[in-house]
Scaffold this motif. Structure first.
Motif, PDB file in Angstrom:
ATOM      1  N   ALA A 162      63.247 -30.459  13.762  1.00  0.00           N
ATOM      2  CA  ALA A 162      64.698 -30.232  13.776  1.00  0.00           C
ATOM      3  C   ALA A 162      65.331 -30.325  12.389  1.00  0.00           C
ATOM      4  CB  ALA A 162      65.375 -31.217  14.733  1.00  0.00           C
ATOM      5  N   ALA A 163      64.891 -31.291  11.598  1.00  0.00           N
ATOM      6  CA  ALA A 163      65.473 -31.450  10.259  1.00  0.00           C
ATOM      7  C   ALA A 163      65.293 -30.179   9.432  1.00  0.00           C
ATOM      8  CB  ALA A 163      64.837 -32.648   9.550  1.00  0.00           C
ATOM      9  N   SER A 164      64.106 -29.563   9.529  1.00  0.00           N
ATOM     10  CA  SER A 164      63.847 -28.312   8.804  1.00  0.00           C
ATOM     11  C   SER A 164      64.602 -27.144   9.422  1.00  0.00           C
ATOM     12  CB  SER A 164      62.354 -27.992   8.798  1.00  0.00           C
ATOM     13  OG  SER A 164      61.634 -28.961   8.095  1.00  0.00           O
ATOM     14  N   PHE A 165      64.659 -27.134  10.759  1.00  0.00           N
ATOM     15  CA  PHE A 165      65.370 -26.074  11.475  1.00  0.00           C
ATOM     16  C   PHE A 165      66.813 -25.983  10.972  1.00  0.00           C
ATOM     17  CE2 PHE A 165      67.990 -24.555  15.030  1.00  0.00           C
ATOM     18  CZ  PHE A 165      67.262 -23.479  15.525  1.00  0.00           C
ATOM     19  N   ARG A 166      67.427 -27.165  10.747  1.00  0.00           N
ATOM     20  CA  ARG A 166      68.819 -27.182  10.287  1.00  0.00           C
ATOM     21  C   ARG A 166      68.925 -26.905   8.793  1.00  0.00           C
ATOM     22  NH1 ARG A 166      69.006 -32.749  13.091  1.00  0.00           N
ATOM     23  NH2 ARG A 166      68.863 -32.111  15.267  1.00  0.00           N
ATOM     24  N   ALA A 167      67.972 -27.462   8.025  1.00  0.00           N
ATOM     25  CA  ALA A 167      68.084 -27.369   6.563  1.00  0.00           C
ATOM     26  C   ALA A 167      67.600 -26.023   6.015  1.00  0.00           C
ATOM     27  CB  ALA A 167      67.297 -28.504   5.914  1.00  0.00           C
ATOM     28  N   LYS A 168      66.707 -25.344   6.749  1.00  0.00           N
ATOM     29  CA  LYS A 168      66.096 -24.110   6.229  1.00  0.00           C
ATOM     30  C   LYS A 168      66.258 -22.961   7.214  1.00  0.00           C
ATOM     31  CE  LYS A 168      62.688 -26.416   3.397  1.00  0.00           C
ATOM     32  NZ  LYS A 168      61.423 -26.221   2.703  1.00  0.00           N
ATOM     33  N   PRO A 169      67.495 -22.517   7.453  1.00  0.00           N
ATOM     34  CA  PRO A 169      67.690 -21.471   8.474  1.00  0.00           C
ATOM     35  C   PRO A 169      66.949 -20.181   8.150  1.00  0.00           C
ATOM     36  CG  PRO A 169      69.662 -21.726   7.116  1.00  0.00           C
ATOM     37  CD  PRO A 169      68.745 -22.874   6.777  1.00  0.00           C
ATOM     38  N   GLY A 179      59.766 -11.193  15.385  1.00  0.00           N
ATOM     39  CA  GLY A 179      59.823 -11.228  16.852  1.00  0.00           C
ATOM     40  C   GLY A 179      59.612 -12.593  17.474  1.00  0.00           C
ATOM     41  N   GLY A 180      59.485 -13.645  16.682  1.00  0.00           N
ATOM     42  CA  GLY A 180      59.263 -14.987  17.232  1.00  0.00           C
ATOM     43  C   GLY A 180      60.541 -15.593  17.801  1.00  0.00           C
ATOM     44  N   ALA A 181      60.381 -16.488  18.811  1.00  0.00           N
ATOM     45  CA  ALA A 181      61.502 -17.285  19.327  1.00  0.00           C
ATOM     46  C   ALA A 181      61.336 -18.692  18.755  1.00  0.00           C
ATOM     47  CB  ALA A 181      61.479 -17.317  20.846  1.00  0.00           C
ATOM     48  N   VAL A 182      62.424 -19.263  18.254  1.00  0.00           N
ATOM     49  CA  VAL A 182      62.326 -20.538  17.534  1.00  0.00           C
ATOM     50  C   VAL A 182      63.274 -21.562  18.165  1.00  0.00           C
ATOM     51  CG1 VAL A 182      62.341 -21.609  15.253  1.00  0.00           C
ATOM     52  CG2 VAL A 182      62.011 -19.131  15.456  1.00  0.00           C
ATOM     53  N   HIS A 183      62.757 -22.761  18.422  1.00  0.00           N
ATOM     54  CA  HIS A 183      63.579 -23.872  18.925  1.00  0.00           C
ATOM     55  C   HIS A 183      63.498 -25.044  17.963  1.00  0.00           C
ATOM     56  CE1 HIS A 183      62.975 -21.559  22.554  1.00  0.00           C
ATOM     57  NE2 HIS A 183      61.690 -21.842  22.551  1.00  0.00           N
ATOM     58  N   PRO A 184      64.598 -25.798  17.831  1.00  0.00           N
ATOM     59  CA  PRO A 184      64.492 -27.053  17.090  1.00  0.00           C
ATOM     60  C   PRO A 184      63.713 -28.060  17.937  1.00  0.00           C
ATOM     61  CG  PRO A 184      66.686 -26.841  18.025  1.00  0.00           C
ATOM     62  CD  PRO A 184      65.959 -25.578  18.366  1.00  0.00           C
ATOM     63  N   SER A 185      62.953 -28.927  17.280  1.00  0.00           N
ATOM     64  CA  SER A 185      62.194 -29.961  18.001  1.00  0.00           C
ATOM     65  C   SER A 185      62.605 -31.336  17.489  1.00  0.00           C
ATOM     66  CB  SER A 185      60.691 -29.751  17.801  1.00  0.00           C
ATOM     67  OG  SER A 185      59.976 -30.892  18.248  1.00  0.00           O
ATOM     68  N   PRO A 186      62.932 -32.294  18.349  1.00  0.00           N
ATOM     69  CA  PRO A 186      62.833 -32.235  19.811  1.00  0.00           C
ATOM     70  C   PRO A 186      63.837 -31.263  20.430  1.00  0.00           C
ATOM     71  CG  PRO A 186      63.778 -34.340  19.101  1.00  0.00           C
ATOM     72  CD  PRO A 186      63.344 -33.621  17.875  1.00  0.00           C
ATOM     73  N   SER A 187      63.393 -30.611  21.520  1.00  0.00           N
ATOM     74  CA  SER A 187      64.216 -29.614  22.204  1.00  0.00           C
ATOM     75  C   SER A 187      64.514 -30.088  23.627  1.00  0.00           C
ATOM     76  CB  SER A 187      63.463 -28.284  22.283  1.00  0.00           C
ATOM     77  OG  SER A 187      62.415 -28.371  23.234  1.00  0.00           O
ATOM     78  N   GLY A 188      65.483 -29.454  24.210  1.00  0.00           N
ATOM     79  CA  GLY A 188      65.783 -29.754  25.613  1.00  0.00           C
ATOM     80  C   GLY A 188      64.877 -28.995  26.568  1.00  0.00           C
ATOM     81  N   LEU A 189      63.809 -28.377  26.058  1.00  0.00           N
ATOM     82  CA  LEU A 189      62.961 -27.516  26.885  1.00  0.00           C
ATOM     83  C   LEU A 189      61.747 -28.229  27.457  1.00  0.00           C
ATOM     84  CD1 LEU A 189      63.044 -24.439  24.477  1.00  0.00           C
ATOM     85  CD2 LEU A 189      64.270 -24.643  26.640  1.00  0.00           C
ATOM     86  N   THR A 190      61.391 -29.376  26.900  1.00  0.00           N
ATOM     87  CA  THR A 190      60.214 -30.107  27.397  1.00  0.00           C
ATOM     88  C   THR A 190      60.641 -31.518  27.794  1.00  0.00           C
ATOM     89  OG1 THR A 190      59.591 -31.084  25.259  1.00  0.00           O
ATOM     90  CG2 THR A 190      58.776 -28.861  25.717  1.00  0.00           C
ATOM     91  N   GLU A 191      59.837 -32.135  28.671  1.00  0.00           N
ATOM     92  CA  GLU A 191      60.168 -33.500  29.108  1.00  0.00           C
ATOM     93  C   GLU A 191      60.170 -34.463  27.930  1.00  0.00           C
ATOM     94  OE1 GLU A 191      61.434 -34.564  31.915  1.00  0.00           O
ATOM     95  OE2 GLU A 191      61.434 -32.428  32.400  1.00  0.00           O
ATOM     96  N   PHE A 192      59.133 -34.343  27.086  1.00  0.00           N
ATOM     97  CA  PHE A 192      59.016 -35.239  25.941  1.00  0.00           C
ATOM     98  C   PHE A 192      60.228 -35.074  25.011  1.00  0.00           C
ATOM     99  CE2 PHE A 192      56.856 -36.274  21.732  1.00  0.00           C
ATOM    100  CZ  PHE A 192      56.829 -37.646  21.953  1.00  0.00           C
ATOM    101  N   GLY A 193      60.603 -33.814  24.788  1.00  0.00           N
ATOM    102  CA  GLY A 193      61.764 -33.546  23.940  1.00  0.00           C
ATOM    103  C   GLY A 193      63.046 -34.123  24.537  1.00  0.00           C
ATOM    104  N   LYS A 194      63.204 -33.932  25.848  1.00  0.00           N
ATOM    105  CA  LYS A 194      64.411 -34.470  26.504  1.00  0.00           C
ATOM    106  C   LYS A 194      64.500 -35.985  26.342  1.00  0.00           C
ATOM    107  CE  LYS A 194      64.681 -30.903  30.072  1.00  0.00           C
ATOM    108  NZ  LYS A 194      64.268 -30.602  31.437  1.00  0.00           N
ATOM    109  N   GLN A 195      63.362 -36.679  26.510  1.00  0.00           N
ATOM    110  CA  GLN A 195      63.343 -38.147  26.334  1.00  0.00           C
ATOM    111  C   GLN A 195      63.838 -38.535  24.948  1.00  0.00           C
ATOM    112  OE1 GLN A 195      59.409 -39.819  26.961  1.00  0.00           O
ATOM    113  NE2 GLN A 195      59.167 -38.626  28.849  1.00  0.00           N
ATOM    114  N   LEU A 196      63.329 -37.835  23.932  1.00  0.00           N
ATOM    115  CA  LEU A 196      63.681 -38.186  22.552  1.00  0.00           C
ATOM    116  C   LEU A 196      65.150 -37.878  22.264  1.00  0.00           C
ATOM    117  CD1 LEU A 196      60.432 -36.897  20.830  1.00  0.00           C
ATOM    118  CD2 LEU A 196      61.107 -39.287  21.117  1.00  0.00           C
TER     119      LEU A 196
END
Lengths: 454, 454
Positions: A162-169, A179-196
Motif C-alpha cells: 500500500a505504501a508504494s501504491f500511494r507513493a508511486k502511482p 492490462g493488469g489490475a492493481v490493488h493496494p495491499s492490504p486490500s478489502g478483497l481477502t480475509e487476511f487483508g480485511k483483518q489487517l
C-alpha cells in the motif's frame, strides 16, 4: 579505447537454455518443507500455486533446461542485453580496474524481472491457466508480470504494497497499460487483508502481506495460479540467461572477471548473473571472487540466521531454509524497495553457507553517491537496487587504484531508475539518512520464526 | 520469422558524419532575417547566442560534416540505436505490411535529443564557454542538455515551462542528477519573466516564453551561450545520424521503405530520420512516401501559414521563414509537450513547400489507442510525442490490410514514456479528450506576426 563501449550479441547468439546451478553444487540444497507437517514438500504441495512445468523446474537437478521457442521470441524484444565497459566511470575514478556492467534496464519493464515473468506466464498458458496473481513492492515485478501476461493473453491481478501504491502511482499506470489490475495491499478483497485493515485502515503493507493476499486468491480457483518474482529456484534459473550472455560477451573481448558483485534482495538478479560464472569457477576455468551486496537496513545474509522460515507473513507458503531476518520483520523504508525482503533465496543462502560466495552490506547514502558518479559519466540513471552493486564496484575500483591492480570487475545494472526519481530527489536535497538497524529489531522478528530441526 | 526482431549495427559501423540536406535541395531555403533590420542575418547576428562552429553548420551547404571523435565517444553510450521489426504489432493488426521502428529511447535521457545536445556542448566547450542556458517543456531537452554538459564539464541552466515544472517534478530531478540547475518559467530571474509574473503570479508559461528567458540570460555574459533543442538547421543536422543508421540497418535485411512517417513538433526527430531517406529518394535510389505527423491541437504544417516569424514570444530571435501558428499562439495542454511549438523547422517547412514531403494531423486519443496496441505487443511504452507516429503507422498498416499491399513502413520511436505516465493514466481512466481547435485561435495569433515581404 580498444574495448568497445557496448558488447552486443546477435539474436542468433542468444543462449537457448537456462543453467541450473544445483547440478554442480558439492551438496544439494535442503528441501522446502510442508508448512503443516514440516515434512519435505512434494510437487503436490505446490500444485495449487504453480503449474506442473514450473514445479518440475523448482525441483530439478538437470544442468540445462531448454528455453521454449515462444519465450525466446518475446526475449528478443530486448535480449541479448548489452554488456557495457564503463570507460567513462573508470576515467572519473582514475582506476586501473576495468569495469563491466550487464544492463537489464533495456527490457520493456525496465529491469531483469521480465526474464522470469515471460516463461512463468508461458508455462501457465500451456496448462490452460486463465489468470495469474502476484504481489509487488515498488512495482518492478508487477509491471513485468503484467507485460508478460499481455504477450500470452492471460489476466493479471497484482497486490501492491500500500505504501508504494500511494507513493508511486506511475508504476500502477504502467501495469494498467499492459492490462493488469492493481490493488493496494492490504486490500478489502481477502480475509487476511480485511483483518489487517480492521486493525489499521491506513496500513502501509509489506511484501510478506501482499504475498499472503495474492497466494490466498490463487489457491481458491483452479484456473488461477500465483507467480513469484524472486527467491525460488525456478526464478533464479530463468535469470541465468543474464550470466550466460555475459560469459559470451566477455569472451568476445577476451576478459574473465576477477571480481563479480551483484545486489541481493530476493536473490534472483544476483543468481542470474553469478551462477554461470560459479559453474566456470567450480570447473576451474576462472577464479572470480563472487560477492553479494545487500542494504545495511535489510542485511539478510550478513546479519540474518540460516534456518527454515516462511516466505510470507501469514505463513501460507512452504517453509524454506534460507537466511532470514524473520517473516514478520518490516525493514526500514529505504528507497531500494526491491531489496526489502526478510529472506534470501534458498539457493543463494545455501551457496553462501558453502563458502562459495561472499556478502557485504552498504548503507544507502553511499549507494546514491556511487549512483551519481555513475549517472554523470555513464549516463544511465540506475534504479535504487543496483546502486548497491555500483557502490561495491566503486569500492573495488578504488582499492585497485590504491594497489595498482588491473582487476576486471563485473556487475549487473539490473534496472533503470526512471520510476524511482523521488529517491534521487531525497538524496540531492540532503534529506536521505542511514538509519541504524538495532539488533533488537531482528531478534524480535526471529522469535516468531518456527522452531524446526535441520 | 526471417527478419530478426532487432537489427543492430556494431559500434565500428556507426556513421562518422552528419548529412546536410541543404546540399541536395532543388532550391536553397530562405535565409533567417535580423529581427530589427529585416535583412538576411549574418553569422555575427548569432554570435551572442551560439559558438562559431555551430553558426557555420547553421549556414553550411556542405553535404557531409564530420562528427568529432569525442562526440562519437559519448554517442557510443547508446548508439548505434536499434532498428526493430514490429513482428508482434503486425500480428495483432493482422496486416501484410512490414513495420520497422528506429528506437531512440535507449539514450540516457530517453529520447533522440542527446544526439544534438552532445555535439552542441562539445563545440561550446571547444570555444571556452563556461555555461549553457536553455528552455524545456516536458523536460526531454533540458535533461538531454544537462546530461551532455555533465560529459564535458559545463554548467547547465534550464528554464522549464512552469506548468510542466509543477506537474512533472521527476524530469527536474533527472536534470539535477546530471548537475543541471532548473527554474520554472516565467521566473523572477529575468526582466521578461518578472513582467509576466507581475501580470499573473501563477503564469503557466510556454516554450516561447522560456526561450526568451534563456536567450536573455545568455546574451548578457560572453562566457555563456544558449542551446536550442530543435527547429534550427544545425539541430536537424545532428539528428541525421538516426536516418543514416536506419539506412544501413534496412540494407542489412534487404528492405527499402515504401512509407516513412515521423512525428513533428519542432521538426528535429522527423528531419533526423527523413533527410537521409530524402537524399536517396532525390537520387532515385528509392521512392518512399515521406509524411509528417503533427498533433491536431498544434497543426503547424497543415493549418499554419508559411511566412517569417519569431522563434520566441518576446521577439528576441532572428526571424525565420517557417510554417507558424503565430509566436503568441498557446497550444492546448495536450500530453505531447514536445509537439506544442508554434512553428516548424524552416528546413522541414521549406521541403514541405517544395512538395517533397506530406503532412497529416492526428487527435491525441487516436494516438494513445495506437500506443496501447504498441505497448501490449512490442512492450515499450512510447512517449506521447511518438504516439503520433505510431498512430500514423497503424493507419498505414490497416490500409495495407484492406488493399493487401505488403508495404514496408518505417517510423521513429523517438523516446520512451517512463516520465509521461500521467498521460496514460488520463487516457486509461477515460478522461482524455480531443479539443477542437477553432480557426479563430490561429487567426488571432497570426495577427501578431510581423508583416514581411518574401
Amino acid at each position: 579505447m580498444s574495448t568497445p563501449t557496448k558488447i552486443y550479441l546477435d539474436e542468433s547468439e542468444m543462449p537457448t537454455h537456462w543453467y541450473n546451478v544445483v547440478a554442480d553444487l558439492p551438496e544439494p540444497p535442503p528441501p522446502p518443507l510442508h508448512p503443516g507437517t514440516h515434512q519435505p514438500a512434494t510437487g503436490e504441495d505446490f500444485a495449487a500455486l504453480f503449474p506442473k512445468a514450473l514445479i518440475e523446474q523448482e525441483m530439478s537437478a538437470e544442468r540445462y533446461i531448454d528455453i521454449p521457442g515462444e519465450v525466446l521470441d518475446v526475449y528478443r524484444l530486448w535480449r541479448p542485453s548489452p554488456l557495457f565497459r564503463a570507460h567513462r566511470l573508470e576515467k572519473l575514478l582514475d582506476t586501473p580496474a576495468r569495469i563491466y556492467y550487464k544492463y537489464e534496464g533495456v527490457s520493456p519493464a525496465g529491469s531483469h524481472k521480465p526474464n522470469t515473468a515471460v516463461p512463468q506466464v508461458w508455462y501457465n498458458a500451456q496448462e490452460g491457466i486463465r489468470k495469474l496473481t502476484t504481489e509487488t513492492g515498488a512495482g518492478q515485478w508487477g509491471s513485468s508480470l503484467a507485460f508478460a501476461c499481455a504477450q500470452f493473453g492471460l489476466e493479471c491481478e497484482v497486490w501492491q504494497v500500500a505504501a508504494s501504491f500511494r507513493a508511486k502511482p506511475y508504476r500502477r499506470t504502467m501495469m494498467e497499460i499492459w492490462g493488469g489490475a492493481v490493488h493496494p495491499s492490504p486490500s478489502g478483497l481477502t480475509e487476511f487483508g480485511k483483518q489487517l485493515l480492521a486493525q489499521d485502515p491506513n496500513h502501509p503493507g509489506s511484501l510478506g502481506i501482499a504475498i499472503s493476499e495474492a497466494v490466498g486468491e490463487a489457491v481458491e480457483d483452479p484456473t488461477v495460479r500465483y507467480a513469484l518474482g524472486s527467491v525460488l529456484n525456478h526464478v533464479l534459473l530463468h535469470q541465468t540467461i543474464i550470466g550466460e550472455e555475459a560469459l559470451l560477451q566477455l569472451a568476445k573481448v577476451g576478459e574473465t572477471p576477477d571480481v563479480l558483485v551483484g545486489c541481493t534482495g530476493g536473490g534472483s538478479n544476483f543468481g542470474g548473473l553469478a551462477f554461470p560464472f560459479l559453474r566456470e569457477k567450480l570447473a576451474g576455468n576462472m577464479n572470480p571472487t563472487i560477492r553479494c551486496v545487500e542494504p545495511a537496513a535489510c542485511p539478510t545474509l550478513t546479519k540474518g540466521e540460516y534456518r527454515y522460515d516462511f516466505g510470507d507473513t501469514a505463513g501460507l507458503t512452504p517453509l524454506m531454509k534460507m537466511h532470514t531476518l524473520g517473516a514478520s520483520f518490516i525493514p526500514e523504508p529505504i528507497h531500494a524497495g526491491g531489496l526489502r525482503y526478510h529472506g534470501m533465496a534458498p539457493l543463494v543462502s545455501h551457496i553462501y553457507e558453502l563458502g562459495l560466495v561472499e556478502a557485504i552490506s552498504i548503507p544507502q547514502t553511499e549507494c546514491f553517491e556511487g549512483a551519481l558518479q555513475f549517472a554523470r559519466t555513464e549516463g544511465i540513471v540506475p534504479a535504487p537496487e543496483p546502486t548497491h552493486a555500483i557502490a561495491a564496484a566503486v569500492r573495488e575500483a578504488m582499492a585497485c587504484k590504491e594497489s595498482g591492480e588491473e582487476k576486471v570487475i563485473l556487475t549487473a545494472l539490473c534496472g533503470h531508475g526512471h520510476l524511482d526519481l523521488a529517491a534521487y530527489e531525497t538524496f540531492l536535497s540532503g534529506k536521505m539518512v542511514d538509519l541504524d538497524l538495532p539488533d533488537s529489531a531482528i531478534q524480535e522478528a526471529m522469535q516468531n520464526v518456527p522452531q524446526i530441526e535441520g
